[in-house]
Write an enzyme that holds these catalytic residues in place. Structure first.
Site, PDB file in Angstrom:
ATOM      1  N   SER A 146      16.894  16.666  22.683  1.00  0.00           N
ATOM      2  CA  SER A 146      17.850  16.478  23.771  1.00  0.00           C
ATOM      3  C   SER A 146      19.191  17.090  23.418  1.00  0.00           C
ATOM      4  O   SER A 146      19.371  17.617  22.327  1.00  0.00           O
ATOM      5  CB  SER A 146      18.017  14.991  24.060  1.00  0.00           C
ATOM      6  OG  SER A 146      18.677  14.378  22.970  1.00  0.00           O
ATOM      7  N   LYS A 147      20.086  16.990  24.364  1.00  0.00           N
ATOM      8  CA  LYS A 147      21.394  17.619  24.198  1.00  0.00           C
ATOM      9  C   LYS A 147      22.084  17.339  22.865  1.00  0.00           C
ATOM     10  O   LYS A 147      22.731  18.213  22.300  1.00  0.00           O
ATOM     11  CB  LYS A 147      22.323  17.215  25.346  1.00  0.00           C
ATOM     12  CG  LYS A 147      22.172  18.108  26.559  1.00  0.00           C
ATOM     13  CD  LYS A 147      22.473  17.341  27.836  1.00  0.00           C
ATOM     14  CE  LYS A 147      21.540  16.200  27.986  1.00  0.00           C
ATOM     15  NZ  LYS A 147      21.308  15.674  29.323  1.00  0.00           N
TER      16      LYS A 147
END
Length: 492
Positions: free
Chosen positions: A254-255
RNA sequence: GGCGCAUUCGUCUAGCGGUUAGGACACCUCCCUCUCAAGGAGGAGAUCGCGGGUUCGAAUCCCGCAUGCGCUACCA
């Protein structure tokens, strides 16, 4: 395959295209092309709240960048459109209406607040937090009462209280879920939009999708989909769940794990052929040795049964290596045109634009095998462009040299070089090797000195080639500047 | 908490009953060499999560356990 393969990539336009999603798209694409099937792109824009402007364009941009083209979908059309779920609403409401009518679904009037309280209470009792089926058995009067209150209901699927739903996943094998563990999930939201569960089933069936290829995170909801297929009397597709791409901590990428959008990689100067190859190899392998494969090879060799079952960490080191392999395989002309934008963007402001493409073309062979990422060209090769070199004068005084011997060598070199009428690298090498002999210093000592003087660096491409590209004028100017440095800085 | 899935060098993986457990990235050494790369040759690195079985024989099959991850939304 009994029937022609039809696969779909169904992204939700909620942000920049995640490499994990693009990897799914690659599997879909390879599957379709390998079997001569059809690849459908369908946009699952059913979440108004999370919709991001420009996301659809970014997704298509990313797919096209890695060379994935779709046979049906946005901008290309097809016989099963429209390919935006937001334009297919009647299909979902009709399916939901049918399910309610035949008793497989019901309207639920519970408020978000009540649901939240319910979940908290159940969690406190260590029970599963699924919907408590409060509205499942409301009688007609109660329903009329709720309607009269003006509550817009959601439609929930009436999951059987007993039994189980099983399926064979083409990657994971037999998977089984007891109905008792599945709650009455929402199919149609109060805003009239379907949830993923309803929409993907209705559309996959309508679009005659044969294989649903998606990430492992969907395994848990597959029985819900199967329940809907069954209730609607539809033939379910084959399910192919593939492992997730995870971060260094093994959690879903994820980010917070840094670059997560394919477009980020493009921006840094990874080649599309690298990304296609590398992403294909996350969770899929051909054999015990083949790693570098171009698009056609990937298509030829791809098969579902070689997709693995364990989440894979995105190995940036290996990506960098592979990108270097592809960069080295480029023609000079190709590399030049791909590097140019990165030089325009990354070179110091003082360097005047546009950058001279002819000059760039000359230096490309020298940087080609020394960069792994295109954007690094700007920092690696900036000395070719700047007017004033920045370096510590002490760097000019190499091993077993003194400021005096360095100065003398530099002056001698300047003289010999100034008499050269062409700056050809063979001639430069010949000239400077002789000079080292005449000066009675090692070639390495002289070359290192000149390297620093002409580039300001200790590590550069081969000296003579570099000087040849820099040209006589630049080299002479830089050598003079180095001489001045040595003359004016005493006490080194 | 419930349910599901997974578990081979640090990482990506090959392996699908009998292998000195193979390859790649990263790392180390050497060669090449004007530096840096690239390239070549080596090296180190995995008691195949643990414990039971089944079998003449298990990384490979079965059962437990542990750990990790995923799902558990009117998100996908």
């Amino acid at each position: 395959m009994a029937q022609p393969v039809r696969v779909r990539f169904a992204p939700s336009p909620t942000g920049s295209p995640h490499v994990g999603n693009i990897r799914t798209a690659i599997f879909d694409y390879l599957m379709a092309r390998h079997y001569g099937g059809t690849f459908v792109l369908r946009i699952e824009d059913t979440d108004l709240a999370r919709k991001v402007d420009g996301a659809v364009e970014d997704i298509m941009d990313a797919l096209r960048w890695v060379g994935i083209d779709w046979d049906e979908g946005p901008e290309v059309g097809g016989d099963y459109g429209p390919y935006f779920q937001s334009q297919r609403l009647p299909l979902y409401t009709e399916a939901a209406r049918r399910l309610v009518e035949q008793g497989d679904a019901y309207c639920c009037y519970c408020s978000p607040e009540r649901l939240e309280v319910m979940r908290k209470e159940k969690a406190a009792l260590k029970q599963s937090t699924g919907y408590d089926r409060h509205c499942r058995e409301l009688n007609p009067q109660e329903r009329a009462q709720k309607e009269a209150e003006g509550i817009t209901p959601v439609v929930r699927f009436k999951v059987p209280l007993e039994g189980h739903t099983d399926f064979i996943d083409l990657i994971y094998g037999d998977v089984s879920f007891d109905h008792a563990t599945i709650d009455d999930f929402v199919m149609l939201k109060s805003d009239g939009y379907p949830t993923y569960h309803l929409a993907n089933v209705v559309d996959d069936a309508a679009m005659k999708i044969t294989h649903v290829i998606r990430a492992e995170e969907w395994i848990s909801s597959t029985p819900r989909h199967l329940l809907i297929y069954r209730a609607l009397g539809l033939e379910p597709p084959q399910f192919v769940h593939h492992p997730l791409i995870v971060g260094p901590d093994r959690a879903k990428l994820s980010k917070r794990h840094a670059d997560v959008s394919l477009l980020d990689y493009r921006a840094h100067g990874y080649l599309p052929e690298t990304m296609l190859n590398f992403l294909s190899l996350i969770g899929w392998s051909l054999d015990d040795k083949t790693e570098i494969m171009n698009r056609q090879e990937l298509i030829d060799y791809f098969s579902l049964d070689r997709i693995g079952r364990t989440g894979a960490i995105f190995n940036r080191d290996k990506l960098d290596w592979m990108n270097g392999v592809y960069i080295r395989g480029l023609s000079v002309e190709d590399l030049t045109s791909r590097v140019l934008p990165f030089l325009e963007k990354g070179l110091p402001e003082e360097v005047k634009r546009p950058v001279d493409i002819g000059y760039v073309r000359q230096m490309m062979p020298l940087v080609q095998e020394r960069i792994n990422i295109l954007e690094n060209a700007a920092t690696y090769a900036d000395f070719f462009f700047v007017d004033e070199l920045e370096y510590e004068t002490a760097m000019l005084v190499g091993k077993k040299m003194t400021p005096e011997t360095a100065l003398a060598a530099l002056k001698a070199a300047g003289e010999r070089l100034s008499s050269l009428n062409k700056f050809d690298h063979n001639l430069l090498e010949d000239t400077l090797r002789h000079l080292a002999g005449d000066l009675e210093i090692k070639t390495g000592q002289l070359f290192s000195l000149l390297r620093v003087a002409t580039t300001g660096r200790n590590a550069t491409p081969p000296l003579f080639e570099t000087m040849a590209v820099l040209g006589k004028e630049r080299c002479m100017k830089r050598i003079k500047a180095a001489i001045t440095r040595l003359e004016t800085s005493k006490g080194l």
